[in-house]
Design an enzyme around this catalytic site. Sequence first.
Site, mmCIF file in Angstrom:
data_model
loop_
_atom_site.group_PDB
_atom_site.id
_atom_site.type_symbol
_atom_site.label_atom_id
_atom_site.label_comp_id
_atom_site.label_asym_id
_atom_site.label_seq_id
_atom_site.Cartn_x
_atom_site.Cartn_y
_atom_site.Cartn_z
ATOM 1 N N GLY A 1 3.865 -0.410 -17.877
ATOM 2 C CA GLY A 1 3.373 0.354 -16.729
ATOM 3 C C GLY A 1 3.629 1.845 -16.786
ATOM 4 O O GLY A 1 2.738 2.655 -16.529
ATOM 5 N N ARG B 1 3.453 -4.325 4.832
ATOM 6 C CA ARG B 1 4.371 -4.782 5.880
ATOM 7 C C ARG B 1 4.302 -3.917 7.128
ATOM 8 O O ARG B 1 4.379 -4.415 8.246
ATOM 9 C CB ARG B 1 5.809 -4.818 5.357
ATOM 10 C CG ARG B 1 6.091 -6.005 4.459
ATOM 11 C CD ARG B 1 7.557 -6.052 4.081
ATOM 12 N NE ARG B 1 7.987 -4.853 3.373
ATOM 13 C CZ ARG B 1 9.238 -4.618 2.981
ATOM 14 N NH1 ARG B 1 10.198 -5.489 3.259
ATOM 15 N NH2 ARG B 1 9.543 -3.522 2.324
ATOM 16 N N GLU C 1 11.989 -11.565 -18.124
ATOM 17 C CA GLU C 1 11.720 -10.675 -19.260
ATOM 18 C C GLU C 1 12.952 -10.566 -20.169
ATOM 19 O O GLU C 1 14.076 -10.500 -19.672
ATOM 20 C CB GLU C 1 11.361 -9.274 -18.752
ATOM 21 C CG GLU C 1 10.072 -9.226 -17.973
ATOM 22 C CD GLU C 1 9.721 -7.800 -17.526
ATOM 23 O OE1 GLU C 1 10.336 -6.837 -18.022
ATOM 24 O OE2 GLU C 1 8.841 -7.659 -16.685
ATOM 25 N N HIS D 1 5.386 -5.005 -20.411
ATOM 26 C CA HIS D 1 5.948 -4.085 -19.415
ATOM 27 C C HIS D 1 5.689 -2.627 -19.813
ATOM 28 O O HIS D 1 6.624 -1.843 -20.044
ATOM 29 C CB HIS D 1 7.444 -4.337 -19.235
ATOM 30 C CG HIS D 1 7.948 -3.882 -17.889
ATOM 31 N ND1 HIS D 1 8.954 -4.522 -17.216
ATOM 32 C CD2 HIS D 1 7.585 -2.838 -17.084
ATOM 33 C CE1 HIS D 1 9.195 -3.909 -16.072
ATOM 34 N NE2 HIS D 1 8.365 -2.877 -15.973
ATOM 35 N N PHE E 1 0.834 -1.210 0.000
ATOM 36 C CA PHE E 1 0.000 0.000 0.000
ATOM 37 C C PHE E 1 0.871 1.263 0.000
ATOM 38 O O PHE E 1 0.711 2.158 0.815
ATOM 39 C CB PHE E 1 -0.942 -0.009 1.210
ATOM 40 C CG PHE E 1 -2.215 0.769 1.011
ATOM 41 C CD1 PHE E 1 -3.118 0.408 0.021
ATOM 42 C CD2 PHE E 1 -2.514 1.856 1.814
ATOM 43 C CE1 PHE E 1 -4.301 1.114 -0.165
ATOM 44 C CE2 PHE E 1 -3.690 2.582 1.640
ATOM 45 C CZ PHE E 1 -4.589 2.206 0.650
ATOM 46 N N GLY E 2 1.811 1.299 -0.948
ATOM 47 C CA GLY E 2 2.611 2.495 -1.152
ATOM 48 C C GLY E 2 1.926 3.435 -2.117
ATOM 49 O O GLY E 2 0.703 3.422 -2.268
ATOM 50 N N ARG E 3 2.720 4.249 -2.806
ATOM 51 C CA ARG E 3 2.147 5.251 -3.711
ATOM 52 C C ARG E 3 1.230 4.625 -4.756
ATOM 53 O O ARG E 3 0.103 5.075 -4.983
ATOM 54 C CB ARG E 3 3.262 6.023 -4.425
ATOM 55 C CG ARG E 3 4.093 6.940 -3.561
ATOM 56 C CD ARG E 3 5.084 7.688 -4.449
ATOM 57 N NE ARG E 3 5.974 8.585 -3.719
ATOM 58 C CZ ARG E 3 7.171 8.234 -3.272
ATOM 59 N NH1 ARG E 3 7.621 7.004 -3.494
ATOM 60 N NH2 ARG E 3 7.928 9.100 -2.634
ATOM 61 N N ILE E 4 1.720 3.575 -5.429
ATOM 62 C CA ILE E 4 0.946 2.985 -6.525
ATOM 63 C C ILE E 4 -0.241 2.199 -5.978
ATOM 64 O O ILE E 4 -1.338 2.239 -6.542
ATOM 65 C CB ILE E 4 1.841 2.106 -7.417
ATOM 66 C CG1 ILE E 4 2.991 2.940 -7.996
ATOM 67 C CG2 ILE E 4 1.033 1.492 -8.557
ATOM 68 C CD1 ILE E 4 4.023 2.130 -8.758
ATOM 69 N N ARG F 1 6.770 -6.412 -10.113
ATOM 70 C CA ARG F 1 7.944 -7.067 -10.677
ATOM 71 C C ARG F 1 7.609 -8.531 -10.912
ATOM 72 O O ARG F 1 6.853 -9.142 -10.153
ATOM 73 C CB ARG F 1 9.160 -6.952 -9.734
ATOM 74 C CG ARG F 1 9.874 -5.611 -9.816
ATOM 75 C CD ARG F 1 10.574 -5.433 -11.155
ATOM 76 N NE ARG F 1 11.355 -4.203 -11.233
ATOM 77 C CZ ARG F 1 10.937 -3.094 -11.822
ATOM 78 N NH1 ARG F 1 9.727 -3.060 -12.368
ATOM 79 N NH2 ARG F 1 11.705 -2.024 -11.882
#
Length: 325
Positions: free
Chosen positions: A293, A182, A273, A291, A158-161, A244
């Site tokens: 994003g 975490r 990848e 990829h 639950f960070g920025r993205i 990732r």
Amino acid sequence: MMTAKPRILITRRWPQAVERVLAERFDTVLNEEDRPLDRSALADALRNFDAVLPTVSDRLPADVFTGGGLRTRILGNFGVGYNHIDAGAAKEAGIVVTNTPGVLTDCTADLAVSLLLAAARRTGEGERQVRAGAWDGWRPTHMIGTKVTGKTLGIIGFGRIGKAMAKRCHFGFDMDIVFYNRSRVAPEEAARFGARQLDTVEDVLRAADFVSLHCPGGGENRHLINAARLAAMKPAAYLINTSRGDVVDEAALIAALEKGVIRGAGLDVYEAEPDVPTRLRALENVVLLPHLGSATEETRTAIGMKVVDNITAFFAGLQPPDRVA
């Protein structure tokens, strides 16, 4: 007497606006072929350039920093994720590592929403059918998907993205948001995104109709989503990954999709990848993107300019704003 400009290597081609700025400030060398550099080429670069500006396609394990004779003093990574770099080994070799947080949040969250919708509504399958001339007209039972509005979204990280994804899905699609992180997130902060924090990854997987991954790769997060955790998801659930590739045990995911352990997936990243397993490519219940994003003109330019800021500060004797090692 003029001081020579630091010599830098850009390992892939970047937006032209960024390359121009780098060329003005530094003795800049471009990888004109725009293909990933192998270990030997990267090892040579560390011995011939003051700065190397890598991307996720450049693998820099611990052994690339051994052997002495290193000239490079800073790795200005193009991107927020840096699990392709052994940052500890770089630090031990006296090399600073920086990344580019913040600037790709919105576009990555937008793409995660795109994957969620595409997987749920089977739009990839539908387009392939139309392009192949195989669509024989509308009927009530044709290509039935899953409703998104009002469902439960589980977010891992639950960070920025992760927060940006929650915002889009809660306020855009009236979804109930649960998440695992975490560290503890203040309830009032989580409530801003219509979200509730649960105690374990498994709690989120059991509750969610869609699971979206927004955690760093590498380290303890490698294969965070494994066979056991896929089995903990609802049989009708979908997995979305824009973080990732190594966060997911790809072999376990393929087996889960083939056997119907979960209903579908949407992937923008992969373990090795650009190699995507044949079995994964053969499945219709997974949406596969290359990829993308951060792949908007605005964001890729902003990422590049973050790198410019970091290495400019470093060579001016200042602390790079986005130092991670």
